[in-house]
Design a protein around this motif. Structure first.
Motif, PDB file in Angstrom:
ATOM      1  N   UNK A   1      45.386  42.977  35.114  1.00 44.38           N
ATOM      2  CA  UNK A   1      46.836  42.791  35.044  1.00 44.38           C
ATOM      3  C   UNK A   1      47.345  42.910  33.615  1.00 44.38           C
ATOM      4  N   UNK A   2      46.627  42.233  32.689  1.00 45.11           N
ATOM      5  CA  UNK A   2      47.158  42.172  31.327  1.00 45.11           C
ATOM      6  C   UNK A   2      46.069  41.795  30.330  1.00 45.11           C
ATOM      7  N   UNK A   3      46.155  42.370  29.131  1.00 40.76           N
ATOM      8  CA  UNK A   3      45.345  41.916  27.995  1.00 40.76           C
ATOM      9  C   UNK A   3      46.158  40.829  27.308  1.00 40.76           C
ATOM     10  N   UNK A   4      45.536  39.662  27.115  1.00 40.59           N
ATOM     11  CA  UNK A   4      46.262  38.489  26.631  1.00 40.59           C
ATOM     12  C   UNK A   4      45.962  38.143  25.164  1.00 40.59           C
TER      13      UNK A   4
ATOM     14  N   UNK B   1      40.877  38.311  25.656  1.00 41.75           N
ATOM     15  CA  UNK B   1      41.353  37.562  26.822  1.00 41.75           C
ATOM     16  C   UNK B   1      42.107  38.478  27.780  1.00 41.75           C
ATOM     17  N   UNK B   2      41.840  38.275  29.073  1.00 37.56           N
ATOM     18  CA  UNK B   2      42.459  39.085  30.127  1.00 37.56           C
ATOM     19  C   UNK B   2      43.017  38.212  31.239  1.00 37.56           C
ATOM     20  N   UNK B   3      43.989  38.758  31.944  1.00 38.86           N
ATOM     21  CA  UNK B   3      44.401  38.247  33.254  1.00 38.86           C
ATOM     22  C   UNK B   3      43.956  39.284  34.267  1.00 38.86           C
ATOM     23  N   UNK B   4      43.109  38.867  35.220  1.00 35.24           N
ATOM     24  CA  UNK B   4      42.513  39.802  36.183  1.00 35.24           C
ATOM     25  C   UNK B   4      42.691  39.257  37.597  1.00 35.24           C
ATOM     26  N   UNK B   5      43.122  40.112  38.506  1.00 31.30           N
ATOM     27  CA  UNK B   5      43.244  39.733  39.911  1.00 31.30           C
ATOM     28  C   UNK B   5      42.005  40.184  40.670  1.00 31.30           C
ATOM     29  N   UNK B   6      41.356  39.239  41.347  1.00 27.71           N
ATOM     30  CA  UNK B   6      40.187  39.552  42.168  1.00 27.71           C
ATOM     31  C   UNK B   6      40.672  40.172  43.472  1.00 27.71           C
ATOM     32  N   UNK B   7      40.229  41.401  43.723  1.00 32.22           N
ATOM     33  CA  UNK B   7      40.627  42.127  44.932  1.00 32.22           C
ATOM     34  C   UNK B   7      39.602  41.922  46.038  1.00 32.22           C
ATOM     35  N   UNK B   8      38.305  41.943  45.682  1.00 32.31           N
ATOM     36  CA  UNK B   8      37.250  41.811  46.690  1.00 32.31           C
ATOM     37  C   UNK B   8      36.004  41.208  46.052  1.00 32.31           C
ATOM     38  N   UNK B   9      35.501  40.124  46.615  1.00 31.05           N
ATOM     39  CA  UNK B   9      34.258  39.509  46.154  1.00 31.05           C
ATOM     40  C   UNK B   9      33.071  40.217  46.796  1.00 31.05           C
ATOM     41  N   UNK B  10      32.159  40.709  45.975  1.00 32.22           N
ATOM     42  CA  UNK B  10      30.912  41.279  46.467  1.00 32.22           C
ATOM     43  C   UNK B  10      29.824  40.209  46.406  1.00 32.22           C
TER      44      UNK B  10
ATOM     45  N   UNK C   1      42.474  33.977  34.409  1.00 36.66           N
ATOM     46  CA  UNK C   1      42.100  34.266  33.024  1.00 36.66           C
ATOM     47  C   UNK C   1      40.597  34.488  32.904  1.00 36.66           C
ATOM     48  N   UNK C   2      40.210  35.531  32.192  1.00 35.26           N
ATOM     49  CA  UNK C   2      38.803  35.820  31.932  1.00 35.26           C
ATOM     50  C   UNK C   2      38.676  36.309  30.501  1.00 35.26           C
ATOM     51  N   UNK C   3      37.478  36.207  29.962  1.00 39.11           N
ATOM     52  CA  UNK C   3      37.250  36.601  28.579  1.00 39.11           C
ATOM     53  C   UNK C   3      36.108  37.597  28.493  1.00 39.11           C
ATOM     54  N   UNK C   4      36.291  38.623  27.678  1.00 42.54           N
ATOM     55  CA  UNK C   4      35.279  39.659  27.477  1.00 42.54           C
ATOM     56  C   UNK C   4      34.742  39.547  26.050  1.00 42.54           C
ATOM     57  N   UNK C   5      33.404  39.478  25.903  1.00 41.00           N
ATOM     58  CA  UNK C   5      32.836  39.464  24.561  1.00 41.00           C
ATOM     59  C   UNK C   5      33.033  40.837  23.934  1.00 41.00           C
ATOM     60  N   UNK C   6      33.654  40.841  22.756  1.00 40.70           N
ATOM     61  CA  UNK C   6      33.994  42.075  22.073  1.00 40.70           C
ATOM     62  C   UNK C   6      35.491  42.208  21.922  1.00 40.70           C
ATOM     63  N   UNK C   7      35.891  43.094  21.027  1.00 40.95           N
ATOM     64  CA  UNK C   7      37.310  43.318  20.798  1.00 40.95           C
ATOM     65  C   UNK C   7      37.584  43.672  19.360  1.00 40.95           C
ATOM     66  N   UNK C   8      38.847  43.595  18.981  1.00 38.99           N
ATOM     67  CA  UNK C   8      39.247  43.954  17.630  1.00 38.99           C
ATOM     68  C   UNK C   8      38.863  42.837  16.663  1.00 38.99           C
ATOM     69  N   UNK C   9      38.401  43.221  15.484  1.00 31.69           N
ATOM     70  CA  UNK C   9      37.987  42.227  14.485  1.00 31.69           C
ATOM     71  C   UNK C   9      39.193  41.439  13.988  1.00 31.69           C
ATOM     72  N   UNK C  10      38.931  40.280  13.401  1.00 35.00           N
ATOM     73  CA  UNK C  10      40.021  39.391  12.983  1.00 35.00           C
ATOM     74  C   UNK C  10      40.897  40.031  11.910  1.00 35.00           C
TER      75      UNK C  10
END
Length: 201
Positions: A63-66, A91-100, A111-120
């Motif tokens: 949905x969105x990068x936070x 940081x992200x906002x993610x909608x779960x469409x289907x659980x496998x 809200x979910x978080x991904x390791x990695x991104x732009x440096x400070x």
């Protein structure tokens, strides 16, 4: 898929030094990417091991990068004096469409978080080798990890696999979806401490 914090910080510092040596002119506007080499507990190229190690495997819509959060600060010596460097987490906002695998709440932005991104200092992107950051407005298969505080972490290579679909109705017929559905049936479970997510049913 866990990388010890100490190893991550050392690899992060090494990546900064390498990028610093390669360098780019301040006039250049192209963002450089520094790739970290991780030491993982599983074979990240084996889908059965990836899903077995993950707590949740699901189709999600970004949905969105936070924004970005910076963790594990360390002070390093540079030719211009000391400098504090941190590890970026996007940081992200993610909608779960289907659980496998797993039982995350569906049809709600989580809200979910991904390791990695732009440096400070906004100079470079920091990512594991063979990894990428999810993009807004796309569907992915996510392999995620529940954290001790109940939050959800996306981490490492093959933790987000883009689905080449334009609509939800195309997901179940996609090659990637079928591959991960089959992989969960044949998962290779790892023996590690697991946690519950506060976003599970």
């Amino acid at each position: 898929m866990k990388l010890f914090k100490k190893q991550f910080v050392l690899l992060f510092i090494l990546a900064l030094l390498i990028v610093g040596l390669v360098g780019c002119s301040e006039k250049e506007k192209v963002m450089k990417v520094a790739h970290l080499h991780g030491t993982f507990d599983i074979n990240v190229d084996n889908v059965n091991e990836v899903v077995g190690d993950a707590d949740n495997v699901f189709v999600g819509y970004v949905d969105k990068i936070e924004g970005t959060e910076y963790k594990f600060p360390v002070t390093v010596e540079t030719e211009n004096g000391t400098k504090e460097v941190t590890s970026p987490y996007t940081n992200y906002s993610i909608t779960v469409v289907d659980n496998i695998k797993g039982r995350l709440k569906k049809n709600n932005s989580i809200p979910m978080q991904k390791s990695g991104g732009i440096s400070e200092d906004s100079d470079i992107y920091i990512l594991y080798e063979d990894d990428s950051l999810p993009e807004e407005g796309k569907y992915y298969i996510f392999n995620t990890y529940n954290q001790p505080d109940g939050s959800i972490l996306i981490s490492g290579p093959n933790s987000n696999i883009v689905l080449n679909v334009t609509d939800k109705s195309e997901i179940v017929s996609s090659k990637e979806y079928k591959k991960y559905k089959e992989a969960v049936k044949n998962e290779v479970k790892t023996d590690r401490k697991r946690f519950s997510s506060k976003y599970s049913n």
